[in-house]
Design a protein around this motif. Sequence first.
Motif, mmCIF file in Angstrom:
data_model
loop_
_atom_site.group_PDB
_atom_site.id
_atom_site.type_symbol
_atom_site.label_atom_id
_atom_site.label_comp_id
_atom_site.label_asym_id
_atom_site.label_seq_id
_atom_site.Cartn_x
_atom_site.Cartn_y
_atom_site.Cartn_z
ATOM 1 N N ALA A 14 3.534 2.847 10.148
ATOM 2 C CA ALA A 14 2.606 2.511 9.053
ATOM 3 C C ALA A 14 1.670 1.384 9.482
ATOM 4 N N LEU A 15 2.221 0.436 10.230
ATOM 5 C CA LEU A 15 1.399 -0.685 10.697
ATOM 6 C C LEU A 15 0.317 -0.207 11.667
ATOM 7 N N ALA A 16 0.707 0.663 12.594
ATOM 8 C CA ALA A 16 -0.262 1.165 13.573
ATOM 9 C C ALA A 16 -1.379 1.929 12.875
ATOM 10 N N ALA A 17 -1.012 2.736 11.874
ATOM 11 C CA ALA A 17 -2.026 3.499 11.139
ATOM 12 C C ALA A 17 -2.960 2.554 10.389
ATOM 13 N N LYS A 18 -2.392 1.482 9.835
ATOM 14 C CA LYS A 18 -3.231 0.533 9.089
ATOM 15 C C LYS A 18 -4.159 -0.222 10.041
ATOM 16 N N HIS A 19 -3.663 -0.584 11.209
ATOM 17 C CA HIS A 19 -4.528 -1.244 12.195
ATOM 18 C C HIS A 19 -5.726 -0.357 12.542
ATOM 19 N N LYS A 20 -5.452 0.925 12.728
ATOM 20 C CA LYS A 20 -6.529 1.840 13.107
ATOM 21 C C LYS A 20 -7.557 1.929 11.980
ATOM 22 N N THR A 66 0.865 -1.176 0.000
ATOM 23 C CA THR A 66 0.000 0.000 0.000
ATOM 24 C C THR A 66 0.908 1.233 0.000
ATOM 25 N N ILE A 67 0.307 2.421 0.062
ATOM 26 C CA ILE A 67 1.103 3.645 0.215
ATOM 27 C C ILE A 67 0.734 4.291 1.545
ATOM 28 N N PRO A 68 1.569 4.359 2.570
ATOM 29 C CA PRO A 68 2.928 3.824 2.542
ATOM 30 C C PRO A 68 2.935 2.297 2.625
ATOM 31 N N THR A 69 4.059 1.716 2.222
ATOM 32 C CA THR A 69 4.278 0.293 2.400
ATOM 33 C C THR A 69 4.268 -0.017 3.897
ATOM 34 N N VAL A 70 3.711 -1.177 4.260
ATOM 35 C CA VAL A 70 3.693 -1.538 5.682
ATOM 36 C C VAL A 70 5.044 -2.156 6.041
ATOM 37 N N GLY A 71 5.996 -1.255 6.370
ATOM 38 C CA GLY A 71 7.346 -1.706 6.690
ATOM 39 C C GLY A 71 7.878 -1.076 7.968
ATOM 40 N N ILE A 115 6.511 -7.046 14.798
ATOM 41 C CA ILE A 115 5.875 -8.159 15.522
ATOM 42 C C ILE A 115 5.137 -7.612 16.737
ATOM 43 N N GLU A 116 5.776 -6.720 17.430
ATOM 44 C CA GLU A 116 5.163 -6.070 18.597
ATOM 45 C C GLU A 116 3.866 -5.352 18.197
ATOM 46 N N GLY A 117 3.870 -4.743 17.021
ATOM 47 C CA GLY A 117 2.704 -3.995 16.552
ATOM 48 C C GLY A 117 1.562 -4.872 16.060
ATOM 49 N N GLY A 118 1.812 -6.178 15.882
ATOM 50 C CA GLY A 118 0.732 -7.093 15.526
ATOM 51 C C GLY A 118 0.633 -7.411 14.049
ATOM 52 N N VAL A 119 1.445 -8.374 13.602
ATOM 53 C CA VAL A 119 1.349 -8.835 12.214
ATOM 54 C C VAL A 119 0.955 -10.307 12.191
ATOM 55 N N ILE A 120 0.301 -10.709 11.113
ATOM 56 C CA ILE A 120 -0.043 -12.122 10.950
ATOM 57 C C ILE A 120 1.162 -12.881 10.393
ATOM 58 N N GLY A 121 2.048 -12.139 9.725
ATOM 59 C CA GLY A 121 3.233 -12.741 9.126
ATOM 60 C C GLY A 121 3.936 -11.699 8.286
ATOM 61 N N PHE A 122 4.948 -12.141 7.548
ATOM 62 C CA PHE A 122 5.714 -11.222 6.703
ATOM 63 C C PHE A 122 5.552 -11.607 5.241
ATOM 64 N N HIS A 180 -15.460 -5.319 7.550
ATOM 65 C CA HIS A 180 -16.680 -6.117 7.758
ATOM 66 C C HIS A 180 -16.348 -7.531 8.216
ATOM 67 N N VAL A 181 -15.152 -7.995 7.927
ATOM 68 C CA VAL A 181 -14.755 -9.355 8.319
ATOM 69 C C VAL A 181 -13.427 -9.265 9.069
ATOM 70 N N ASP A 182 -13.028 -10.357 9.693
ATOM 71 C CA ASP A 182 -11.764 -10.368 10.439
ATOM 72 C C ASP A 182 -10.574 -10.349 9.480
ATOM 73 N N TYR A 183 -9.428 -9.949 10.000
ATOM 74 C CA TYR A 183 -8.276 -9.755 9.118
ATOM 75 C C TYR A 183 -6.972 -9.934 9.879
ATOM 76 N N GLY A 184 -5.939 -10.238 9.116
ATOM 77 C CA GLY A 184 -4.569 -10.176 9.613
ATOM 78 C C GLY A 184 -3.828 -9.239 8.680
ATOM 79 N N LEU A 185 -2.815 -8.555 9.202
ATOM 80 C CA LEU A 185 -2.031 -7.638 8.376
ATOM 81 C C LEU A 185 -0.616 -8.182 8.201
ATOM 82 N N TYR A 186 -0.166 -8.196 6.961
ATOM 83 C CA TYR A 186 1.218 -8.562 6.659
ATOM 84 C C TYR A 186 2.095 -7.316 6.731
#
Length: 481
Positions: free
Chosen positions: A107-113, A98-103, A141-148, A120-126
């Motif tokens: 960026a991860l925290a913003a995407k979680h929010k 995405t823009i920004p890349t989740v790296g 990992i601390e921020g909560g990812v399903i994987g890389f 509408h459905v459950d999700y994991g974020l890479y």
Amino acid sequence: MSIIADLILAGGKVVSPDAVIEASVAIKDGKILAVGAADAMPPARETVDVSGMHVLPGAIDVHVHFRDPGYPQKEDFASGTAAAAFGGVTTVFDMPNTIPTVGTAEALAAKHKMASEKAHVDYGLYAVLGEDTIENVPALIEGGVIGFKLYMGNTFGKIASPSTGAMLEAFEVVAPSGKRISLHAETNSIMERRETRLRQAGRTDPLAHLASRPAVVAIEAVSRAAILAEWTGARIHILHISSADELRPLREAKARGVDITGETCPHYLMLSADDYARFASVIRVNPPVREARNQEPLWAALADGTVDIIATDHAPHSREEKTRNDMFDVDCGFPGVETQMPLMLTAVNAGRMTIMDYVALSAAKPAKIWGLYPRKGVIAPGAEADIAVVDLAREMRLDDAGLQSRAKITPFHGRKVKGLPVHALVRGRFVMRDRTLVEGTRGHGRSVHTIQEMPAPAPRNTDQTMESITRVPARQQESTA
Ligand code: DOR
Ligand code: ZN
């Protein structure tokens, strides 16, 4: 005092990888309370008759691109997860291009929010595992990812592929966490060189795309990734397996005990090089849809377990982005999260596999591979009530205009399907009911990384990792002090 269920799905056929049983399903507080005979059910606030239908654990699609933030003309998290609900998909794993890349952790925290407000459905974020994000792994990992996600080859979003050296180091760093690394396994240098040569030769026709990415691109990448996973003990997953020939390195790695899994997608099972003439640039996807001879081995690999699961690589783009004259200027991919289940149920109806096999490939096995089982991927007491109620007899013609995704263009346009999800429930709540999105379910989806319970990690050659070899021994530290 007797327990009162919130909901009973009454009189359906409940499907697991091993059995189809006539049973009702009672749900309370988002979880399955009981599965059994109608007269054994507790009283309930609401009962929905699903007789004649099959009751499946909702599909877990481990490979979608919902484009949020960055590309609202293609999709956003609300439209993507609405499409998932229509497809009987109750959990998605969203990709980081995405823009920004989740790296980064930010960026991860913003995407979680964002995702928690729209899903509408459950999700994991890479998160992306690239040359310049290795150092961010602990924070991600601390921020909560399903994987890389690691891009061995270039595709939409132009995330640079790490060198083999950086890839080894990335595997070393992730291995002790037990998180799985999903790989876009296409070797970049081969594709880049061939694309340059094809362009120089004036080839920009649809089949030039296939010519630029022959199967050796995937064979080489899968083999190399398996060797690095074997050395480091990192867990890996091969995304979108497209060719018969990459099955050999996958099988061999499994036989050596490498923790490697793989997915294929409906387009590799059901489309072939013969379809480029009709669909032209719409069919452009990475890896490419290949020669028809690849299809049977892929079906067989699903049957024998070499390929573990079905995913979609849902990759929405606008019509303009999909219909340019120069094949190499066309954005890659097409929507798939909502067509997977109808297409695969059509295959079930045709006798290609049983509905039990389908449930294993679409729900139970993905849940196990990412540590979500038995909270997800199964209809049994205590599991989260993620359910797709399907009518195997219902027919429809897939149609661009009928897609929920913002991307209203697919190479499955015009295809007849038999077998449709009619209702979808996420943690006990209808998100799609009678093929209509249920109002007020935006924001119901939650991140599933919190329920990930992976087996103990098994890192290897830890005395030779980059971290180990660059740690200055205490003796030397003293002498230089
Ligand atoms: O065709 C593709 N499109 N393949 C990928 O790997 C990425 C995807 C996208 O993001 O559009
Ligand atoms: Zn993808």
